[in-house]
Design a protein around this motif. Structure first.
Motif, PDB file in Angstrom:
ATOM      1  N   MET A 174       0.845  -1.203   0.000  1.00 38.58           N
ATOM      2  CA  MET A 174       0.000   0.000   0.000  1.00 38.58           C
ATOM      3  C   MET A 174       0.875   1.246   0.000  1.00 38.58           C
ATOM      4  O   MET A 174       1.964   1.227   0.574  1.00 38.58           O
ATOM      5  N   GLU A 200      -2.264   5.548   2.313  1.00 40.92           N
ATOM      6  CA  GLU A 200      -3.351   4.573   2.405  1.00 40.92           C
ATOM      7  C   GLU A 200      -3.134   3.628   3.594  1.00 40.92           C
ATOM      8  O   GLU A 200      -4.075   3.309   4.323  1.00 40.92           O
ATOM      9  N   GLN A 234      -5.728   3.320   6.701  1.00 40.43           N
ATOM     10  CA  GLN A 234      -6.328   2.043   7.075  1.00 40.43           C
ATOM     11  C   GLN A 234      -6.027   1.723   8.542  1.00 40.43           C
ATOM     12  O   GLN A 234      -6.905   1.299   9.288  1.00 40.43           O
ATOM     13  N   THR A 284       3.352   8.697   7.643  1.00 38.52           N
ATOM     14  CA  THR A 284       3.303   8.970   6.209  1.00 38.52           C
ATOM     15  C   THR A 284       4.547   9.712   5.748  1.00 38.52           C
ATOM     16  O   THR A 284       5.152   9.344   4.737  1.00 38.52           O
TER      17      THR A 284
END
Length: 119
Positions: free
Chosen positions: A23, A27, A31, A92
């Motif tokens: 991923m 994302e 999640q 991230t």
């Protein structure tokens, strides 16, 4: 502190697993946030509600209990909501900075499993 660290370590593990499964970092973080948000909020809420009697204490030594209770109460609320925003953001950002085109991580994600290679 320690209570928050354990819960957010689980978040990072969930996000890292999604990232390693291929991923994109954003994302994977979203999640993991969806999966871990409710348990984090419920545990923090239980802890905060547990210190409410300290915040509203009365009697002998009440001022010490109130000051301790209000510090713990406010600190836990702030730590929960600040970390809920910043932990996924930091995951991230750090995942993107480590992920460069042609890196071993990208090559591993694009590799075809040995059983599925053409003969």
């Amino acid at each position: 502190g320690g209570k928050q660290g354990g819960r957010f370590a689980q978040f990072v593990e969930f996000a890292q697993q999604g990232y390693l499964d291929g991923m994109p970092p954003m994302e994977a973080a979203l999640q993991a946030a969806r999966l871990r948000f409710r348990p984090i909020i419920m545990t923090s809420l239980a802890f905060v509600l547990g210190v409410v009697p300290l915040v509203f204490s009365s009697g002998a030594g009440a001022s010490a209990r109130r000051s301790m209770g209000s510090g713990v109460f406010g600190g836990m609320i702030v730590a929960t909501f600040v970390a809920t925003i910043f932990i996924p953001l930091f995951f991230t950002v750090t995942s993107r900075s480590r992920h460069k085109p042609g890196s071993p991580m990208e090559q591993a994600a694009e590799a075809v499993p040995a059983g599925e290679q053409e003969r």
